[in-house]
Design a protein around this motif. Structure first.
Motif, mmCIF file in Angstrom:
data_model
loop_
_atom_site.group_PDB
_atom_site.id
_atom_site.type_symbol
_atom_site.label_atom_id
_atom_site.label_comp_id
_atom_site.label_asym_id
_atom_site.label_seq_id
_atom_site.Cartn_x
_atom_site.Cartn_y
_atom_site.Cartn_z
ATOM 1 N N ILE A 18 -20.403 20.680 -13.439
ATOM 2 C CA ILE A 18 -19.843 20.957 -12.114
ATOM 3 C C ILE A 18 -19.825 22.464 -11.859
ATOM 4 C CG2 ILE A 18 -17.744 20.810 -10.698
ATOM 5 C CD1 ILE A 18 -17.203 18.083 -12.003
ATOM 6 N N ARG A 19 -19.458 23.249 -12.860
ATOM 7 C CA ARG A 19 -19.465 24.712 -12.709
ATOM 8 C C ARG A 19 -20.854 25.225 -12.331
ATOM 9 N NH1 ARG A 19 -16.285 24.315 -17.466
ATOM 10 N NH2 ARG A 19 -14.078 24.808 -17.040
ATOM 11 N N LYS A 20 -21.873 24.681 -12.962
ATOM 12 C CA LYS A 20 -23.249 25.113 -12.671
ATOM 13 C C LYS A 20 -23.638 24.782 -11.228
ATOM 14 C CE LYS A 20 -25.064 24.856 -17.403
ATOM 15 N NZ LYS A 20 -25.971 24.117 -18.325
ATOM 16 N N LYS A 21 -23.134 23.670 -10.729
ATOM 17 C CA LYS A 21 -23.508 23.221 -9.388
ATOM 18 C C LYS A 21 -22.768 23.993 -8.296
ATOM 19 C CE LYS A 21 -26.370 19.851 -10.470
ATOM 20 N NZ LYS A 21 -27.801 19.885 -10.078
ATOM 21 N N GLU A 60 -17.192 25.066 -1.352
ATOM 22 C CA GLU A 60 -17.375 26.013 -0.253
ATOM 23 C C GLU A 60 -18.320 25.473 0.814
ATOM 24 O OE1 GLU A 60 -18.205 30.056 -1.365
ATOM 25 O OE2 GLU A 60 -17.242 29.827 -3.305
ATOM 26 N N SER A 61 -18.918 24.314 0.575
ATOM 27 C CA SER A 61 -19.900 23.788 1.522
ATOM 28 C C SER A 61 -20.034 22.285 1.348
ATOM 29 C CB SER A 61 -21.265 24.441 1.281
ATOM 30 O OG SER A 61 -21.758 24.067 -0.003
ATOM 31 N N THR A 62 -20.709 21.678 2.325
ATOM 32 C CA THR A 62 -21.015 20.248 2.221
ATOM 33 C C THR A 62 -21.868 19.976 0.987
ATOM 34 O OG1 THR A 62 -20.916 19.987 4.617
ATOM 35 C CG2 THR A 62 -22.117 18.301 3.395
ATOM 36 N N GLN A 63 -22.795 20.887 0.700
ATOM 37 C CA GLN A 63 -23.646 20.715 -0.476
ATOM 38 C C GLN A 63 -22.816 20.683 -1.749
ATOM 39 O OE1 GLN A 63 -26.847 20.013 -0.540
ATOM 40 N NE2 GLN A 63 -26.872 19.918 -2.785
ATOM 41 N N GLY A 186 -22.396 10.669 -3.062
ATOM 42 C CA GLY A 186 -22.879 12.015 -2.790
ATOM 43 C C GLY A 186 -23.805 12.135 -1.598
ATOM 44 N N SER A 187 -24.192 11.027 -0.986
ATOM 45 C CA SER A 187 -25.053 11.106 0.188
ATOM 46 C C SER A 187 -24.252 11.620 1.385
ATOM 47 C CB SER A 187 -25.679 9.741 0.504
ATOM 48 O OG SER A 187 -24.679 8.759 0.682
ATOM 49 N N VAL A 188 -24.958 12.306 2.292
ATOM 50 C CA VAL A 188 -24.328 12.960 3.438
ATOM 51 C C VAL A 188 -24.774 12.262 4.714
ATOM 52 C CG1 VAL A 188 -24.023 15.138 4.687
ATOM 53 C CG2 VAL A 188 -24.340 15.157 2.193
ATOM 54 N N THR A 189 -23.835 12.019 5.620
ATOM 55 C CA THR A 189 -24.167 11.376 6.880
ATOM 56 C C THR A 189 -23.295 11.922 7.995
ATOM 57 O OG1 THR A 189 -24.527 9.230 7.961
ATOM 58 C CG2 THR A 189 -22.532 9.453 6.627
ATOM 59 N N TRP A 190 -23.729 11.690 9.233
ATOM 60 C CA TRP A 190 -22.929 12.025 10.417
ATOM 61 C C TRP A 190 -22.524 10.746 11.127
ATOM 62 C CZ3 TRP A 190 -20.729 16.165 12.797
ATOM 63 C CH2 TRP A 190 -21.032 17.447 12.298
ATOM 64 N N VAL A 217 -15.529 11.560 2.184
ATOM 65 C CA VAL A 217 -14.946 12.902 2.226
ATOM 66 C C VAL A 217 -15.427 13.598 3.492
ATOM 67 C CG1 VAL A 217 -14.704 15.107 1.043
ATOM 68 C CG2 VAL A 217 -14.963 13.007 -0.299
ATOM 69 N N ILE A 218 -14.509 13.992 4.336
ATOM 70 C CA ILE A 218 -14.843 14.661 5.595
ATOM 71 C C ILE A 218 -15.208 16.114 5.311
ATOM 72 C CG2 ILE A 218 -13.933 15.427 7.827
ATOM 73 C CD1 ILE A 218 -12.003 12.936 7.595
ATOM 74 N N THR A 219 -16.361 16.566 5.808
ATOM 75 C CA THR A 219 -16.788 17.946 5.593
ATOM 76 C C THR A 219 -16.960 18.741 6.888
ATOM 77 O OG1 THR A 219 -19.041 17.066 5.360
ATOM 78 C CG2 THR A 219 -17.839 17.598 3.332
ATOM 79 N N LYS A 220 -17.064 18.072 8.009
ATOM 80 C CA LYS A 220 -17.062 18.737 9.319
ATOM 81 C C LYS A 220 -16.484 17.757 10.338
ATOM 82 C CE LYS A 220 -21.125 21.775 8.727
ATOM 83 N NZ LYS A 220 -21.614 21.270 7.438
ATOM 84 N N ALA A 221 -15.896 18.313 11.397
ATOM 85 C CA ALA A 221 -15.376 17.481 12.476
ATOM 86 C C ALA A 221 -15.694 18.125 13.809
ATOM 87 C CB ALA A 221 -13.868 17.302 12.336
ATOM 88 N N VAL A 222 -16.117 17.299 14.761
ATOM 89 C CA VAL A 222 -16.307 17.747 16.136
ATOM 90 C C VAL A 222 -15.142 17.189 16.948
ATOM 91 C CG1 VAL A 222 -17.815 17.750 18.164
ATOM 92 C CG2 VAL A 222 -18.821 17.740 15.864
#
Length: 476
Positions: A18-21, A60-63, A186-190, A217-222
């Motif tokens: 996890i530290r490496k990522k 610090e990011s969605t990634q 771990g997949s990302v969607t909107w 897990v919510i990473t951005k909201a409009v």
């Protein structure tokens, strides 16, 4: 169901991966930090033991979130998302250890779109910052929890926080247009978009609101914005007792012909407690109960006519004094009293539970009478305040000095909840269920609905690694 709660421990190798990522500066195993981040506003002492995470991460990011979830999914590690820790349901309690994921570094306001009246934010943005940014553009973000100066928007969404302005604008979910989410693998969607209408597929946006971190897990909201009303005024109406105050609330609409932005209630015990906490007098501090009524509009003269009419109407219905706050300093003085009540309770009591009861608005007087009848026999006291306009009462049950505190509390709660159901009420309006209230869900939802919640949870998260042990009781 045993396999659903069988998790692996975090090894040194997993922590290093996890530290490496995400960077070593975004990972902590410091014992003091782990303990500090392993709870919300509900004291861990409520549970007779401590629940401590094994690893604390600060994406610090969605990634970063995606990389963490991929590792957690592959290694079968539970993950507890955490906002600012202002929650009141033990939603941030890492019941099975694993990872606590704190969002304080994902705190960017990404875009304010004046053409489409939206603001796009990361989950770690403090809610009041969204309001301030919008107001600088003469716009309004209508989500307004009393914890807005401290709470994160991600936590507001996870709990579908209500707050002061629900009567006019709705809860946090009503402000949501779209969400970026990281799923359990771990997949990302909107979900959704800036569109104001959308029936393409299922409404996952509003399923996420109030889902308490168990689905994704919510990473951005409009969020949607509205034109900012040019003028506002707050009235503080002092009543001789709680019944007359609460009975006046529907009159604002039916006789006054207005939908106020807020109608907040404080009983006499809340008023006296906050005066003690602030070490200063507050307006209506000697009242049997008080209402804060907020009106807003664009026509200053019309607004003046409205607040004068509501003030006179309140006096006809029992208010013996009405304070008018139309400047910044007078408004802050009134709202300082209301927003100080939760802090005062925590400062002066060590044995308490903050209930989040909701009934149809016409049943609020009956609710307050019922609370007295069901707490006094157990030697308990109660203090009530909250959102009178939408029937959501924050009743804090306290035990200043008594033995068998938990036994007395549970006995009173069961009687309160049984009568609450008969009133058409429910367990929580905005604070959520979390770990704290999950054992009582069986009184409010039938077996078929509880089973449906479990099936939806496992459809999103088949390995049950996202905030496990929350919302419903799985027997674990």
């Amino acid at each position: 169901m045993t396999d659903l709660f069988s998790y692996n421990k975090i090894t040194a190798e997993i922590a290093e991966e996890i530290r490496k990522k995400i960077g070593a500066n975004n990972v902590s195993t410091d014992e003091e930090k782990l303990e500090s981040y392993s709870h919300d506003e509900v004291p861990q002492s409520n549970y007779g033991r401590k629940y401590i995470a094994e690893l604390l991460v600060f994406p610090e990011s969605t990634q970063h979130v995606s990389e963490i979830m991929k590792i957690a999914h592959d290694e079968r590690i539970p993950v507890t998302p955490r906002g600012a820790g202002t929650g009141l349901s033990s939603g941030a309690l890492p019941v099975f250890g694993g990872i606590v994921m704190s969002f304080e570094k994902m705190n960017r306001i990404i875009e304010l779109d004046e053409d489409n009246l939206t603001i796009t934010v990361e989950p770690g943005v403090v809610t009041a910052e969204i309001s301030r940014m919008a107001s600088r553009h003469d716009l309004l973000y209508a989500g307004d929890p009393c914890s807005g100066d401290a709470s994160f928007i991600g936590g507001n969404i996870a709990e579908n926080a209500g707050g002061n302005k629900v009567i006019k604008y709705g809860a946090t979910g009503a402000q949501l247009l779209a969400l970026e989410a990281v799923l359990a693998d771990g997949s990302v969607t909107w979900f959704g978009g800036k569109r104001r209408k959308d029936v393409t597929g299922l409404d996952f946006v509003h399923l996420m609101a109030g889902s308490e971190g168990i689905l994704a897990v919510i990473t951005k909201a409009v969020l949607k914005l509205l034109p900012l009303p040019r003028h506002s005024v707050d009235l503080l109406a002092a009543f001789p007792d709680a019944r007359s105050a609460i009975n006046f609330v529907p009159r604002i609409v039916t006789e006054g012909g207005l939908i106020p932005a807020s109608v907040e209630f404080m009983d006499d015990k809340a008023l006296k407690l906050v005066e003690k906490y602030l070490n200063a007098s507050v307006p209506a501090g000697d009242a049997g109960a008080a209402l804060i009524i907020q009106l807003e509009g664009n026509d200053e003269e019309r607004l003046e006519e409205q607040f004068e009419a509501i003030g006179k109407l309140s006096q006809r219905h029992g208010a013996y004094e009405v304070y008018v706050a139309d400047t910044r300093s007078t408004k802050e003085r009134i709202w300082q009293a209301r927003k100080g009540v939760p802090e005062a309770l925590s400062a002066f009591y060590s044995r308490y539970t903050k209930e989040d009861l909701v009934v149809p608005t016409a049943s609020v007087p009956k609710l307050l009478e019922m609370l007295r009848g069901e707490t006094e026999p157990y030697g308990l006291e109660y203090i009530t305040y909250g959102h009178a306009g939408d029937g959501n009462m924050h009743c804090t049950i306290v035990c200043p000095e008594c033995d068998n505190w938990h036994d007395r509390l549970h006995a009173a709660q069961q009687r309160i909840y049984a009568k609450l159901i008969k009133m058409g009420g429910t367990l929580s309006g905005e604070h959520g269920i979390g770990y704290k209230r999950r054992g009582y869900m069986k009184f409010f939802l039938d077996d078929a609905q509880i089973e449906l919640i479990k099936r939806v949870k496992l459809a999103f998260d088949p390995q049950n690694i996202l905030n496990p042990g929350k919302l419903v009781d799985w027997g674990k």
